[in-house]
Every structure is written in C-alpha cells, then in structure tokens.
Design an enzyme around this catalytic site. Structure first.
Site, mmCIF file in Angstrom:
data_model
loop_
_atom_site.group_PDB
_atom_site.id
_atom_site.type_symbol
_atom_site.label_atom_id
_atom_site.label_comp_id
_atom_site.label_asym_id
_atom_site.label_seq_id
_atom_site.Cartn_x
_atom_site.Cartn_y
_atom_site.Cartn_z
ATOM 1 N N SER A 156 1.217 -1.391 -0.189
ATOM 2 C CA SER A 156 -0.195 -0.256 0.496
ATOM 3 C C SER A 156 0.470 1.325 -0.136
ATOM 4 O O SER A 156 2.055 1.297 0.870
ATOM 5 C CB SER A 156 -1.059 -0.225 1.392
ATOM 6 O OG SER A 156 -1.221 1.234 1.642
ATOM 7 N N LYS A 216 0.922 -3.035 4.027
ATOM 8 C CA LYS A 216 0.144 -4.605 3.724
ATOM 9 C C LYS A 216 1.083 -5.041 1.985
ATOM 10 O O LYS A 216 1.320 -5.160 2.525
ATOM 11 C CB LYS A 216 -1.198 -3.112 3.878
ATOM 12 C CG LYS A 216 -1.658 -2.869 4.082
ATOM 13 C CD LYS A 216 -3.282 -2.884 3.516
ATOM 14 C CE LYS A 216 -3.979 -3.196 3.378
ATOM 15 N NZ LYS A 216 -4.828 -2.542 2.650
ATOM 16 N N GLU A 234 -7.347 -10.145 -6.722
ATOM 17 C CA GLU A 234 -8.570 -9.147 -7.720
ATOM 18 C C GLU A 234 -8.747 -8.761 -8.203
ATOM 19 O O GLU A 234 -10.062 -8.243 -9.132
ATOM 20 C CB GLU A 234 -8.312 -7.924 -6.351
ATOM 21 C CG GLU A 234 -8.250 -7.683 -4.846
ATOM 22 C CD GLU A 234 -7.463 -7.078 -4.099
ATOM 23 O OE1 GLU A 234 -8.165 -6.649 -3.677
ATOM 24 O OE2 GLU A 234 -6.041 -7.277 -3.532
#
Ligand code: ARG
Length: 463
Positions: free
Chosen positions: A279, A285, A292
């Site tokens: 991130s 993260k 996705e």
C-alpha cells in the site's frame, strides 16, 4: 480533409471526416490481418483452380498477399482511417504492389463473407491458445494437489466451517472445472470451424466457385450450408463469450478464496512478493492484487457476453453493419481470459504458499467433526436424526464450557450415550474424519489419490 474515394461511381461525394472515423474499423480490425490474408490466399487459390482467374494471376495474388503479411510483421504496414477496414487496406496495398490483378481478388466474394471468415479463423486460433493455457493451469493445480493430499483444510458451506477436507481435494475441484472449460472450448471450436467464405454478400455468387476447396485450404471442417446464415450469424462468438465467462466464473471463485486465505483472519496462505503489492500509505500491507484483478476482470467478460447477445437479437437477415461491433468484444474477451489464466497460473505456481501450520491449527480448533460423532452413533444403531440432535446438544454445552469435542472425557461421552467407547477419539480426529469419507468423489485420501491418478491420465490424453 476529404477522403479518397472507396465506393463505386454511384458515389460522387466523400464521407464527412468525422463519419469516416466513425465508420472505420481499421483501428481494431487490423488485429485480423493475418487471418484476412490467409482467407484471401485461400480465395485466390480457389479462383485460379476453378478457372475464374488464370493460374498466373492466382500466383501473383498469393505473392502480393504474402508480401503484405511480411510488411505488416516487420512493422511497415500501418494503414490509416482512410482505408476504412483491414479488408480494404489489404486490397488497396495489393493493387499498389501487383497492379490491376490485385483488383481481381474480390471476385466472387464480399466483405461480409470475408469478415466472417476472418473472425472465425481468429477465434479458432485463440481457442487453441486458451485451451493450451488451461492445460498449464490444470498441471499446476494437479502438482499442488499431489503435494497436499494429506494437508487438511477446513471445508465450508455458507462460509461456515463444515467438515475438514484434503487440500488436494479442494484444489482438484478447480481442476475439474478447468477440465470442463477445456472441453467446452473444444465444442465451441467445432461450431466456430465452419467456413462462410463464398457466401458472398448474402445470396451466394454467380461464379462457379468451389467453397469446399477454400474451406479445406483453411482447415475448416465444413462450409455453411446457407449463405444468409453464413454471413450473418455470430452464434459461435456468443458461445465463445459464454465459455469464456464460465472460465472467468471459475477463476473468480478461486480468486475470492485466495483473497480470503491471504487475509489475516484466515492466514491459510502467505503471498510471495512476486505476486503481491504494498500500500502507498499503510506499510504493513500486502495486497492480493492478482486475485482481485481476476475477480474484477470477470465483469468485463460477462459484459461482452451480454453485449453480443443484445447486438444480435434484433438483427434482420442478413449482414448488418452492427456486426462490426462484434470485434472489440471478442478481442477483449480473448485478451482478458488469456491474461487472467496466465496470472492465476503464476500465482498458484509461485506466488503463494500454503501455511500448513495454520491449516493444521484450523482443522483442530473447531466442531467440524460433529457430523462424525453423529455418524459414529448411527453406525452403532442410533437413528441418524436422533444422533444428530444429541450431538447438537453436546456442541451447545461444549461451546458454553469453552471445550472442543476432543476435550470431552470418556465418562462425559458415555453420559451422553452409552454407545460411546474409547475409539470415539480416533473417529473425530481430523485425519480420520477426512479418511473416512471414502465414497466415490469424496475427500477420503484413497479417493483423492485415485482422483489425482485419473487427472494425470486426462492431461496425457490428447484431444
Ligand atoms: N468492417 C466490417 C465489419 O467488421 C466489414 C464488413 C463490411 N461489410 C459491409 N457490407 N459494409 O463487419
């Protein structure tokens, strides 16, 4: 800017530049060029063979067409909007290259049967590529399964822990889906592989053509038996988009699972740096972008299926320019499915690792062996429904006491029902819970080993 003239002498003026751009498909149908040239070569050979043009003219056409392909492959053929579409672009260049003989290529043919030929040749080729990719995806699933027959993972229904299963069994479910996808594409290929060449604009032609010969030249299985049908249906493209949509459904489900598995809540897999991103703001993260994106891209493919259905539903026979809109949908479907299979194959092969420690903890810390307690009693003569209710009660009291089933003493078991004996502990151990489901297609280790052997045979079987 005025456009060079494309049409017959019936036309005096030229297209408004904006309309020329609006009308042109060259921006995307250039993708068909190698198929367009292959179709034209087959057509030229047929014209020569049937004596519609001379053998020498036939050879000139073939040489010129081959040269255009080389020019294109070397990056030296880049037709602009003025060419309208790939068919005109090639014909125009051919005439530049070989002179007036080039103008004979379009004898006994229309762009309607020509584009129908191109798109079928294109799709046939891409179907073969996708099927090959599916095979690779299946191989990775199978390898992963072979390494994980005895690795257990919670099995879910309603995303609630249900019964533990072999991780191999879970992965093989996707192998089977991919197998049907592979077979389905094979069937779509059959119905794509029919030649519309020679159907003409809509009604056939006055020339003594040999459609079966040109079909054979292009490795088509047969030729459309009805010219109106041949130039105007796109059912094969819809079938393809449908088969592609199912591939995406399957990939998207697997994506969804890997996203869950990679979450801190599940922690069943850890993502490798090669397949995860960070991130820009939260340094801790690691995001499952591959999965996705695959899940997200499935929407585009479903959209193309819908788009093609709607495109076709109101079209009167035969060709209508609406059909030009089939191409981008087909191209994007092909590209999307291809990148998604590739990405998921890489993710499974090297982008994530199953955390056996966490999986082991997971299958040992829940009540997913409750059915086995009921089965235990049922095998000892207690009617299943009665056993089921009894175990329900045990689960309730255990939960309240903060215990798992394996924590109950033999005395506690026997207070519940006298049929319980020492062997209840074996019966509810996760490994035994899995091993015991030895029915055909079940997760029992013996079944899973058989399934792996059968899957290997499937992969070795040629078409
Ligand atoms: N670019 C057209 C298409 O993609 C080619 C066929 C045009 N035919 C016609 N009669 N205008 O469908």
């Amino acid at each position: 800017m005025t456009q060079p003239k494309t049409w017959s002498d019936r036309f005096e003026g030229s297209l408004h530049p904006a309309i020329a751009r609006f009308n042109a498909s060259i921006g995307f149908d250039i993708e068909l060029i190698e198929y367009d040239i292959a179709g034209s070569i087959a057509h030229a050979k047929m014209l020569a063979r049937t004596g519609i043009i001379s053998a020498e003219e036939g050879e000139q056409l073939v040489t010129g067409l081959t040269q255009i392909l080389c020019e294109y492959q070397e990056g030296n053929f880049n037709p602009g909007v003025d060419a309208e579409d790939v068919h005109f672009a090639v014909e125009r260049r051919l005439t530049e290259l070989i002179g007036d003989t080039g103008k004979k290529l379009h004898t006994a043919r229309s762009r309607n049967d020509q584009v129908g030929t191109d798109i079928r040749l294109y799709l046939r080729d891409k179907i073969d590529d996708i099927r090959e990719q599916l095979r690779e995806f299946q191989t990775v699933l199978l390898d992963l399964a072979a390494d994980n027959v005895e690795t257990l993972i919670p099995g879910y229904t309603h995303l609630q822990r249900a019964q533990p299963v072999s991780l191999a069994h879970h992965l093989l479910a996707y192998f089977q889906m991919a197998q049907r996808d592979w077979e389905r594409l094979g069937q779509v290929r059959e119905r794509t592989n029919i030649s519309p060449l020679g159907c003409g604009a809509l009604a056939g032609t006055t020339f003594p053509i040999d459609r079966h010969y040109s079909a054979q030249q292009l490795d088509f299985n047969s030729a459309y038996a009805n010219s109106l049908d041949g130039v105007s249906d796109r059912d094969f493209a819809i079938e393809f988009a449908s088969a592609a949509s199912l591939i995406m459904v399957h990939l998207s489900r697997l994506s969804e699972e890997t996203i869950l598995w990679a979450s801190q809540e599940f922690s069943f897999v850890s993502l490798k740096d090669s397949c995860a991103t960070g991130s820009s703001i939260m340094p801790q993260k690691k995001n499952p972008d591959v999965s996705e994106l695959v899940r997200g891209k499935s929407g585009r493919v479903f959209g193309h299926l819908q788009g093609l259905l709607v495109l076709m539903k109101g079209l009167p026979l035969a060709y209508n320019k609406d059909l030009q809109e089939d191409k981008e949908a087909i191209f994007d479907t092909v590209k999307t499915v291809r990148v998604c299979i590739e990405a998921m194959t890489i993710l499974l092969r090297e982008g994530m690792e199953f955390r056996r420690d966490r999986l082991n903890e997971a299958v040992n810390e829940d009540f997913s062996n409750a059915t086995d307690v009921a089965d235990y009693l049922a095998a000892r003569g207690v009617p299943f429904r009665e056993a089921y209710n009894l175990v329900g009660k045990v689960v309730k009291t255990s939960l309240a006491a903060g215990k798992l089933l394996k924590d109950l003493s033999l005395q506690e078991w026997q207070e519940i029902h006298p049929a319980f004996a020492e062997d209840i502990y074996d019966a509810i151990a996760p490994r035994q819970v899995v091993a015991a489901r030895n029915s055909y297609g079940g997760t029992g280790f013996e079944q899973v080993r058989n399934a792996i052997a059968e899957a290997k045979t499937l992969l070795q079987t040629l078409e």
